[in-house]
Design an enzyme around this catalytic site. Structure first.
Site, PDB file in Angstrom:
ATOM      1  N   GLU A 119       0.641  -1.631   0.301  1.00  0.00           N
ATOM      2  CA  GLU A 119      -0.233  -0.127  -0.338  1.00  0.00           C
ATOM      3  C   GLU A 119       0.667   1.472   0.010  1.00  0.00           C
ATOM      4  O   GLU A 119       0.368   2.218   0.766  1.00  0.00           O
ATOM      5  CB  GLU A 119      -1.024  -0.080   0.952  1.00  0.00           C
ATOM      6  CG  GLU A 119      -1.623  -1.412   1.257  1.00  0.00           C
ATOM      7  CD  GLU A 119      -3.153  -0.939   0.363  1.00  0.00           C
ATOM      8  OE1 GLU A 119      -3.242  -0.051  -0.151  1.00  0.00           O
ATOM      9  OE2 GLU A 119      -4.183  -1.601   0.128  1.00  0.00           O
ATOM     10  N   HIS A 142      -2.353   1.056   8.384  1.00  0.00           N
ATOM     11  CA  HIS A 142      -3.859   0.941   8.405  1.00  0.00           C
ATOM     12  C   HIS A 142      -3.539  -0.706   8.442  1.00  0.00           C
ATOM     13  O   HIS A 142      -2.962  -1.078   8.549  1.00  0.00           O
ATOM     14  CB  HIS A 142      -3.414   0.966   6.556  1.00  0.00           C
ATOM     15  CG  HIS A 142      -4.334  -0.753   5.402  1.00  0.00           C
ATOM     16  ND1 HIS A 142      -5.419  -0.384   5.804  1.00  0.00           N
ATOM     17  CD2 HIS A 142      -4.107  -1.363   5.014  1.00  0.00           C
ATOM     18  CE1 HIS A 142      -5.925  -1.771   5.306  1.00  0.00           C
ATOM     19  NE2 HIS A 142      -4.395  -1.970   4.716  1.00  0.00           N
ATOM     20  N   HIS A 144      -6.484  -4.040   9.536  1.00  0.00           N
ATOM     21  CA  HIS A 144      -8.360  -4.557   9.414  1.00  0.00           C
ATOM     22  C   HIS A 144      -8.901  -4.988  10.568  1.00  0.00           C
ATOM     23  O   HIS A 144      -8.862  -6.214  10.637  1.00  0.00           O
ATOM     24  CB  HIS A 144      -7.793  -5.794   8.204  1.00  0.00           C
ATOM     25  CG  HIS A 144      -7.131  -6.422   7.141  1.00  0.00           C
ATOM     26  ND1 HIS A 144      -6.431  -7.116   6.753  1.00  0.00           N
ATOM     27  CD2 HIS A 144      -6.890  -4.829   6.589  1.00  0.00           C
ATOM     28  CE1 HIS A 144      -5.901  -6.385   5.470  1.00  0.00           C
ATOM     29  NE2 HIS A 144      -6.394  -5.438   4.645  1.00  0.00           N
ATOM     30  N   HIS A 214     -13.221  -3.491   3.205  1.00  0.00           N
ATOM     31  CA  HIS A 214     -11.121  -3.667   3.623  1.00  0.00           C
ATOM     32  C   HIS A 214     -11.051  -2.959   4.977  1.00  0.00           C
ATOM     33  O   HIS A 214      -9.963  -4.284   5.687  1.00  0.00           O
ATOM     34  CB  HIS A 214     -10.478  -3.014   2.745  1.00  0.00           C
ATOM     35  CG  HIS A 214      -9.316  -3.094   2.322  1.00  0.00           C
ATOM     36  ND1 HIS A 214      -8.276  -2.239   0.953  1.00  0.00           N
ATOM     37  CD2 HIS A 214      -8.026  -3.243   2.643  1.00  0.00           C
ATOM     38  CE1 HIS A 214      -6.969  -2.757   1.681  1.00  0.00           C
ATOM     39  NE2 HIS A 214      -6.788  -3.698   2.444  1.00  0.00           N
TER      40      HIS A 214
END
Ligand code: 2HA
Ligand code: ZN
Length: 269
Positions: A119, A142, A144, A214
């Site tokens: 990413e 980032h 999840h 996501h």
């Protein structure tokens, strides 16, 4: 073995904080396999000796020109690497990169040839945006989180600020420590500039942004704060779903109580 971190306690602390947070992400169950990424702008901790270090390998293209990133340094989780491994062996599962003078490519400066996160497009675009607007924010996270992602599978939560108010109303902490709320980006292909740009758009108004179906992106002064905001929002989601699983809709803090909290803490919204 010699390391770039030797005799550099401030830089080493930055990497140790990333490693600590990587461990939390794994313990939380938010980091299946190589899921999630962390990048931290460490330019302020880089000395002249590091600036002279040879790169590992040839420059790698970013795919776009990022005007504010010339000569900037980032510590990045490696692509395809696991958070649980980054926790135990940060310099084997992460690396420093330096953005080249062309502002559109980078080289790896590290103990090991670890290629940065998949990413990187969105992470570097976000750092470029933050530097461009003179922000003090240095960390992009980032991950999840199960509960928050589950909520994005329901269309009614995808309306602007629906989740923000719902999660704020579960516990005062969330209003106080995630004061700009939670932005929403409709589903987009991972690792794309399209996802990067939609995220930046939301960062004008929010410090934490959901990527529909996501994950979540969080930006802050440091990686610990970036983690804490996601942790706080996830706590609210847990309270919501615990009430639902007890068979009732949680009442939520009243609008008046929430506004009083906003005034007492001098919160932006
Ligand atoms: O690094 O989470 O979005 C794996 C991911 C991609
Ligand atoms: Zn992801």
């Amino acid at each position: 073995m010699k390391s770039i971190l030797d005799n550099r306690p401030k830089l080493a602390k930055q990497v140790a904080d990333v490693a600590e947070v990587a461990g939390y992400l794994w313990q939380k169950g938010w980091a299946e396999r190589n899921g999630g990424n962390i990048t931290v702008n460490v330019t302020g901790f880089v000395d002249d000796e590091i600036k002279k270090l040879p790169a590992i390998g040839e420059p790698i293209q970013i795919g776009r020109r990022l005007p504010h990133l010339q000569g900037k340094y980032f510590f990045c989780k490696g692509t395809n690497r696991r958070m649980r491994d980054l926790n135990r062996w940060p310099m084997e599962n992460g690396s420093f990169i330096r953005i080249q003078d062309d502002r559109s490519s980078y080289v790896i400066i590290a103990d090991n040839p670890v290629k940065p996160t998949s990413e990187l497009a969105s992470h570097l675009s976000i750092h470029d945006y933050l530097i461009g607007k003179g922000s003090s924010y240095k960390a992009v996270l980032h991950t999840h989180p199960i509960d928050l992602i589950a909520m994005t599978h329901n269309r009614k939560f995808m309306e602007k600020d629906k989740l923000t108010y719902l999660l704020w109303s579960m516990i005062p902490e969330t209003r106080a420590f995630c004061p700009r709320g939670l932005g929403i980006v409709p589903y987009k292909m991972p690792s794309t500039f399209e996802l990067a740009d939609a995220t930046i758009d939301q960062l004008n108004d929010y410090d934490v942004v959901m990527w529909e179906k996501h994950g979540v992106v969080s930006v802050s002064d440091d990686v610990m704060e970036a983690f804490d905001m996601v942790d706080t929002l996830s706590k609210s989601a847990q309270i919501y779903l615990t009430a639902k699983s007890m068979g009732f809709e949680p009442e939520g803090t009243s609008v008046e109580d929430m506004e009083a909290l906003g005034k007492a803490f001098n919160l932006p919204k």
